[in-house]
Scaffold this motif. Structure first.
Motif, PDB file in Angstrom:
ATOM      1  N   ALA A  34       0.836  -1.204   0.000  1.00 21.71           N
ATOM      2  CA  ALA A  34       0.000   0.000   0.000  1.00 21.71           C
ATOM      3  C   ALA A  34       0.869   1.252   0.000  1.00 21.71           C
ATOM      4  N   ILE A  35       0.471   2.210  -0.849  1.00 24.49           N
ATOM      5  CA  ILE A  35       1.082   3.537  -0.832  1.00 24.49           C
ATOM      6  C   ILE A  35       0.003   4.538  -0.458  1.00 24.49           C
ATOM      7  N   VAL A  36       0.331   5.398   0.487  1.00 23.96           N
ATOM      8  CA  VAL A  36      -0.551   6.499   0.864  1.00 23.96           C
ATOM      9  C   VAL A  36       0.055   7.789   0.310  1.00 23.96           C
ATOM     10  N   VAL A  37      -0.708   8.492  -0.509  1.00 19.18           N
ATOM     11  CA  VAL A  37      -0.270   9.784  -1.028  1.00 19.18           C
ATOM     12  C   VAL A  37      -1.055  10.891  -0.332  1.00 19.18           C
ATOM     13  N   ALA A  38      -0.346  11.875   0.175  1.00 16.47           N
ATOM     14  CA  ALA A  38      -0.991  13.083   0.696  1.00 16.47           C
ATOM     15  C   ALA A  38      -0.711  14.200  -0.306  1.00 16.47           C
ATOM     16  N   LEU A  39      -1.757  14.745  -0.913  1.00 16.36           N
ATOM     17  CA  LEU A  39      -1.554  15.816  -1.882  1.00 16.36           C
ATOM     18  C   LEU A  39      -1.066  17.087  -1.183  1.00 16.36           C
ATOM     19  N   SER A  40      -1.450  17.233   0.094  1.00 20.92           N
ATOM     20  CA  SER A  40      -0.900  18.320   0.914  1.00 20.92           C
ATOM     21  C   SER A  40      -0.779  17.799   2.344  1.00 20.92           C
ATOM     22  N   TYR A  41      -0.194  18.629   3.203  1.00 19.52           N
ATOM     23  CA  TYR A  41      -0.113  18.243   4.619  1.00 19.52           C
ATOM     24  C   TYR A  41      -1.349  18.677   5.410  1.00 19.52           C
ATOM     25  N   GLY A  42      -2.264  19.408   4.756  1.00 22.29           N
ATOM     26  CA  GLY A  42      -3.361  19.994   5.531  1.00 22.29           C
ATOM     27  C   GLY A  42      -2.807  20.994   6.533  1.00 22.29           C
ATOM     28  N   GLU A  43      -1.704  21.635   6.111  1.00 18.17           N
ATOM     29  CA  GLU A  43      -0.957  22.445   7.077  1.00 18.17           C
ATOM     30  C   GLU A  43      -1.714  23.698   7.522  1.00 18.17           C
ATOM     31  N   ARG A  44      -2.559  24.229   6.641  1.00 18.78           N
ATOM     32  CA  ARG A  44      -3.266  25.462   6.990  1.00 18.78           C
ATOM     33  C   ARG A  44      -4.670  25.180   7.516  1.00 18.78           C
ATOM     34  N   GLY A  45      -5.329  24.176   6.930  1.00 18.19           N
ATOM     35  CA  GLY A  45      -6.738  23.987   7.231  1.00 18.19           C
ATOM     36  C   GLY A  45      -7.081  22.839   8.163  1.00 18.19           C
ATOM     37  N   GLU A  46      -6.174  21.874   8.344  1.00 18.03           N
ATOM     38  CA  GLU A  46      -6.534  20.706   9.149  1.00 18.03           C
ATOM     39  C   GLU A  46      -5.452  20.369  10.163  1.00 18.03           C
ATOM     40  N   SER A  47      -4.907  21.406  10.775  1.00 14.93           N
ATOM     41  CA  SER A  47      -3.866  21.198  11.794  1.00 14.93           C
ATOM     42  C   SER A  47      -4.163  22.040  13.019  1.00 14.93           C
ATOM     43  N   GLY A  48      -5.460  22.078  13.373  1.00 15.49           N
ATOM     44  CA  GLY A  48      -5.939  22.995  14.404  1.00 15.49           C
ATOM     45  C   GLY A  48      -5.102  23.026  15.663  1.00 15.49           C
ATOM     46  N   GLY A  49      -4.748  21.841  16.171  1.00 23.67           N
ATOM     47  CA  GLY A  49      -4.015  21.769  17.432  1.00 23.67           C
ATOM     48  C   GLY A  49      -2.682  22.496  17.361  1.00 23.67           C
ATOM     49  N   LEU A  50      -2.035  22.442  16.210  1.00 22.72           N
ATOM     50  CA  LEU A  50      -0.696  23.023  16.083  1.00 22.72           C
ATOM     51  C   LEU A  50      -0.726  24.555  15.995  1.00 22.72           C
ATOM     52  N   TRP A  51      -1.816  25.082  15.431  1.00 19.49           N
ATOM     53  CA  TRP A  51      -1.891  26.535  15.269  1.00 19.49           C
ATOM     54  C   TRP A  51      -2.252  27.253  16.562  1.00 19.49           C
ATOM     55  N   LYS A  52      -2.534  26.509  17.619  1.00 17.83           N
ATOM     56  CA  LYS A  52      -2.781  27.142  18.912  1.00 17.83           C
ATOM     57  C   LYS A  52      -1.475  27.580  19.572  1.00 17.83           C
ATOM     58  N   GLU A  53      -0.350  27.047  19.058  1.00 19.00           N
ATOM     59  CA  GLU A  53       0.945  27.374  19.675  1.00 19.00           C
ATOM     60  C   GLU A  53       1.445  28.728  19.187  1.00 19.00           C
ATOM     61  N   GLN A  54       1.952  29.517  20.115  1.00 21.69           N
ATOM     62  CA  GLN A  54       2.505  30.840  19.798  1.00 21.69           C
ATOM     63  C   GLN A  54       3.667  30.701  18.819  1.00 21.69           C
TER      64      GLN A  54
END
Ligand SMILES: [Zn+2]
Length: 238
Positions: A34-54
């Motif tokens: 199996a290969i899993v491809v991520a077209l993006s990291y979801g870095e802006r829209g689906e990383s809610g927990g990480l964007w809470k950090e200063q």
């Protein structure tokens, strides 16, 4: 299944975990690749927990998400490939579709999984569907000899979205993931940036397990994942 190749394409790096991790784990446990491809990291829209950090930065979020997705992929026996096209919006132009088609021609998957065509809550998931559907056709051709490099047509299914009814998702396949629910749980735990989804998808797997029991009468099924076939499956007998 031994010798079977599965390609899973998500718009964002965690999408495969919630929707198909148990199925991928079963596939690889049975000897499939199996290969899993991520077209993006979801870095802006689906990383809610990480964007809470200063002082958080996009590059740092991507780095963390890459590590999470690699750990989750390892937990289900898959290889992780990041295309890093950017998210919100995910824009998959012709060259990027061809990049995906090249991977399909090289890997020649027997089965391809991605998002459904519709998602009124997410701009990137339908973009991923469109790119995968197009790349798949550019890989398989029209079922006749072609003037470009091809691979055999794959099975094509979409995995369950977050709000299935509103995405026009009607399950046609349940995969019994009872034997791989622990691997799915481990993969979900790897996604620290979206930890709030773990319980939700654990419950979804239980509910789909209930549905799968009703369909089959098999009381041993405790957990399942749902998929919808885009194309008919072909069998030699019923
Ligand atoms: Zn997503």
């Amino acid at each position: 299944m031994t010798g079977r190749r599965m390609l899973v394409v998500g718009a964002h790096s965690a999408d495969f975990v919630w929707r198909a991790a148990g199925t991928i784990a079963r596939h690889t446990a049975g000897g499939g690749e199996a290969i899993v491809v991520a077209l993006s990291y979801g870095e802006r829209g689906e990383s809610g927990g990480l964007w809470k950090e200063q002082g958080q930065t996009e590059e740092n979020v991507k780095r963390i998400r890459h590590g999470e997705a690699e750990r989750a992929s390892t937990a289900v026996g898959a290889t992780f490939r990041a295309f890093d096209f950017g998210d919100y919006p995910l824009d998959v132009g012709p060259e990027r579709v061809d990049q995906l088609a090249e991977l399909m021609r090289d890997f020649a998957p027997h089965v391809v999984l991605t998002h459904p065509q519709l998602d009124p809550f997410n701009p990137d998931h339908p973009a991923a569907y469109a790119a995968v559907a197009r790349a798949r056709l550019l890989t398989s051709g029209a079922g006749v000899a072609s003037g470009f490099r091809t691979a055999a047509p794959s099975e094509f299914l979409v995995f369950e979205p977050h709000q299935p009814e509103l995405c026009g998702f009607v399950p046609t396949v349940y995969v019994d993931i009872t034997s791989t629910i622990d691997a799915k749980a481990e993969a979900m735990s790897s996604m620290a940036a979206q930890v709030y989804l773990k319980e939700y998808y654990q419950q979804r797997a239980e509910q789909r397990g209930n549905h799968a029991r009703k369909v089959t009468g098999n009381a041993d099924i405790r957990y399942a994942e749902a998929f919808q076939r885009i194309l008919p499956n072909v069998v030699t007998e019923l």
